[in-house]
Write a protein that holds these residues in place. Structure first.
Motif, mmCIF file in Angstrom:
data_model
loop_
_atom_site.group_PDB
_atom_site.id
_atom_site.type_symbol
_atom_site.label_atom_id
_atom_site.label_comp_id
_atom_site.label_asym_id
_atom_site.label_seq_id
_atom_site.Cartn_x
_atom_site.Cartn_y
_atom_site.Cartn_z
ATOM 1 N N GLU A 56 0.819 -1.216 0.000
ATOM 2 C CA GLU A 56 0.000 0.000 0.000
ATOM 3 C C GLU A 56 0.849 1.260 0.000
ATOM 4 N N SER A 57 1.984 1.223 0.694
ATOM 5 C CA SER A 57 2.825 2.411 0.803
ATOM 6 C C SER A 57 3.421 2.828 -0.541
ATOM 7 N N CYS A 58 3.363 1.932 -1.537
ATOM 8 C CA CYS A 58 3.890 2.254 -2.869
ATOM 9 C C CYS A 58 2.913 3.110 -3.682
ATOM 10 N N GLY A 59 1.677 3.228 -3.221
ATOM 11 C CA GLY A 59 0.704 4.113 -3.869
ATOM 12 C C GLY A 59 0.339 3.717 -5.286
ATOM 13 N N LEU A 60 0.207 2.424 -5.539
ATOM 14 C CA LEU A 60 -0.179 1.963 -6.874
ATOM 15 C C LEU A 60 -1.635 2.354 -7.135
ATOM 16 N N LEU A 115 -8.835 -19.362 -7.168
ATOM 17 C CA LEU A 115 -9.399 -18.248 -7.931
ATOM 18 C C LEU A 115 -9.797 -18.649 -9.343
ATOM 19 N N THR A 116 -8.959 -19.403 -10.023
ATOM 20 C CA THR A 116 -9.339 -19.812 -11.373
ATOM 21 C C THR A 116 -10.552 -20.729 -11.324
ATOM 22 N N GLY A 117 -10.741 -21.443 -10.230
ATOM 23 C CA GLY A 117 -11.950 -22.239 -10.047
ATOM 24 C C GLY A 117 -13.195 -21.374 -9.932
ATOM 25 N N HIS A 118 -13.016 -20.126 -9.488
ATOM 26 C CA HIS A 118 -14.113 -19.155 -9.399
ATOM 27 C C HIS A 118 -14.165 -18.254 -10.630
ATOM 28 N N ASP A 119 -13.387 -18.581 -11.662
ATOM 29 C CA ASP A 119 -13.317 -17.787 -12.889
ATOM 30 C C ASP A 119 -12.799 -16.368 -12.617
ATOM 31 N N ILE A 120 -11.738 -16.301 -11.780
ATOM 32 C CA ILE A 120 -11.099 -15.034 -11.427
ATOM 33 C C ILE A 120 -9.657 -15.089 -11.914
ATOM 34 N N SER A 121 -9.258 -14.065 -12.664
ATOM 35 C CA SER A 121 -7.898 -13.997 -13.186
ATOM 36 C C SER A 121 -6.898 -13.807 -12.050
ATOM 37 N N CYS A 122 -5.796 -14.551 -12.098
ATOM 38 C CA CYS A 122 -4.788 -14.471 -11.045
ATOM 39 C C CYS A 122 -3.391 -14.626 -11.633
ATOM 40 N N LEU A 123 -2.534 -13.661 -11.362
ATOM 41 C CA LEU A 123 -1.143 -13.697 -11.794
ATOM 42 C C LEU A 123 -0.245 -13.539 -10.578
ATOM 43 N N MET A 124 1.063 -13.620 -10.799
ATOM 44 C CA MET A 124 2.010 -13.533 -9.696
ATOM 45 C C MET A 124 3.088 -12.504 -10.004
ATOM 46 N N VAL A 125 3.516 -11.787 -8.969
ATOM 47 C CA VAL A 125 4.628 -10.849 -9.111
ATOM 48 C C VAL A 125 5.887 -11.653 -9.432
ATOM 49 N N ASP A 126 6.650 -11.176 -10.402
ATOM 50 C CA ASP A 126 7.907 -11.830 -10.776
ATOM 51 C C ASP A 126 8.986 -11.384 -9.798
ATOM 52 N N GLN A 127 9.411 -12.291 -8.931
ATOM 53 C CA GLN A 127 10.377 -11.967 -7.891
ATOM 54 C C GLN A 127 11.798 -12.382 -8.266
ATOM 55 N N MET A 147 15.068 -1.950 1.527
ATOM 56 C CA MET A 147 16.355 -1.903 0.824
ATOM 57 C C MET A 147 16.336 -1.007 -0.412
ATOM 58 N N LYS A 148 15.234 -1.031 -1.151
ATOM 59 C CA LYS A 148 15.206 -0.363 -2.466
ATOM 60 C C LYS A 148 14.385 0.914 -2.509
ATOM 61 N N GLY A 149 13.516 1.137 -1.536
ATOM 62 C CA GLY A 149 12.696 2.347 -1.526
ATOM 63 C C GLY A 149 11.383 2.168 -2.278
ATOM 64 N N VAL A 150 10.548 3.193 -2.190
ATOM 65 C CA VAL A 150 9.189 3.139 -2.721
ATOM 66 C C VAL A 150 9.158 2.996 -4.239
ATOM 67 N N GLU A 151 9.924 3.799 -4.958
ATOM 68 C CA GLU A 151 9.865 3.761 -6.430
ATOM 69 C C GLU A 151 10.283 2.409 -6.996
ATOM 70 N N GLU A 152 11.394 1.884 -6.509
ATOM 71 C CA GLU A 152 11.875 0.586 -7.009
ATOM 72 C C GLU A 152 10.914 -0.543 -6.631
ATOM 73 N N THR A 153 10.343 -0.456 -5.438
ATOM 74 C CA THR A 153 9.395 -1.487 -5.008
ATOM 75 C C THR A 153 8.129 -1.436 -5.854
ATOM 76 N N ALA A 154 7.625 -0.232 -6.120
ATOM 77 C CA ALA A 154 6.438 -0.092 -6.972
ATOM 78 C C ALA A 154 6.707 -0.664 -8.357
ATOM 79 N N LYS A 155 7.878 -0.380 -8.881
ATOM 80 C CA LYS A 155 8.264 -0.911 -10.192
ATOM 81 C C LYS A 155 8.329 -2.446 -10.157
ATOM 82 N N ALA A 156 8.896 -3.002 -9.085
ATOM 83 C CA ALA A 156 8.997 -4.461 -8.942
ATOM 84 C C ALA A 156 7.623 -5.105 -8.805
#
Length: 192
Positions: A56-60, A115-127, A147-156
């Motif tokens: 949440e702190s990344c303000g997406l 989620l896919t069983g409920h017909d809900i799209s679900c993806l994963m953050v690439d870590q 370690m990386k700050g808000v901007e880098e975390t939001a980008k990740a």
């Protein structure tokens, strides 16, 4: 349901316990402000309230964040209310357990199947790119933020896995057992 989630700054002073919940948590997801859900297009699901607050702190924009309140919570919450939203899993990027599975990745697999069983799209953050200055893996989103700050975390957090099967990484950097077994000839095609 009224319960409180506690996180200890020094787990070693609390018998090695990192956190605990006072009250019922099974079957209930956590959010800092449920009113934000109405306007959200994307919902990030993570394991803990601390990780949810870090996201949440990344303000997406257009993003609502939920915590399953533990990796086991993924199995007990009724996720059907997420229908119509894009869901993105962001669980700990942890090392394999005694059975050879990474607990955070296993929790995502469970969430994805539910989620896919409920017909809900679900993806994963690439870590895969979550590395510190010494190229050691960063395990949680809150560590990444510190370690990386808000901007880098939001980008990740915006970088999602592009594998055909979400959570089924097919490179030599993957730790632990894969989501499913692919025979050699299928695996040799899948990684491409």
């Amino acid at each position: 349901v009224c319960s409180s989630d506690l996180v200890y700054l020094k787990p070693e002073d609390n018998g090695g316990i990192k956190g605990q919940t006072q009250g019922e948590k099974a079957g209930y997801a956590w959010a800092s402000d449920w009113r934000r859900f109405a306007n959200a297009r994307t919902v990030y699901v993570t394991d803990s309230p601390v990780a949810a607050l870090a996201i949440e702190s990344c303000g997406l924009p257009g993003v609502f964040v939920l915590a399953s309140r533990g990796l086991e919570g993924v199995r007990t919450v009724d996720w059907s209310f997420l229908r119509g939203r894009q869901v993105v899993g962001c669980f700990p990027n942890d090392a394999p357990d005694a059975r050879g599975y990474c607990p955070g990745l296993s929790a995502f697999w469970q969430l994805h199947e539910t989620l896919t069983g409920h017909d809900i799209s679900c993806l994963m953050v690439d870590q895969a790119g979550w590395l510190d200055d010494d190229d050691a893996p960063i395990f949680t989103v809150q560590e990444l933020l510190a370690m990386k700050g808000v901007e880098e975390t939001a980008k990740a957090l915006r970088k999602l896995q592009d594998w055909l099967i979400p959570g089924m990484v097919a490179d030599d950097k993957r730790q632990g057992k894969p989501r499913l077994f692919l025979p050699h000839h299928d695996y040799m095609t899948y990684w491409r």
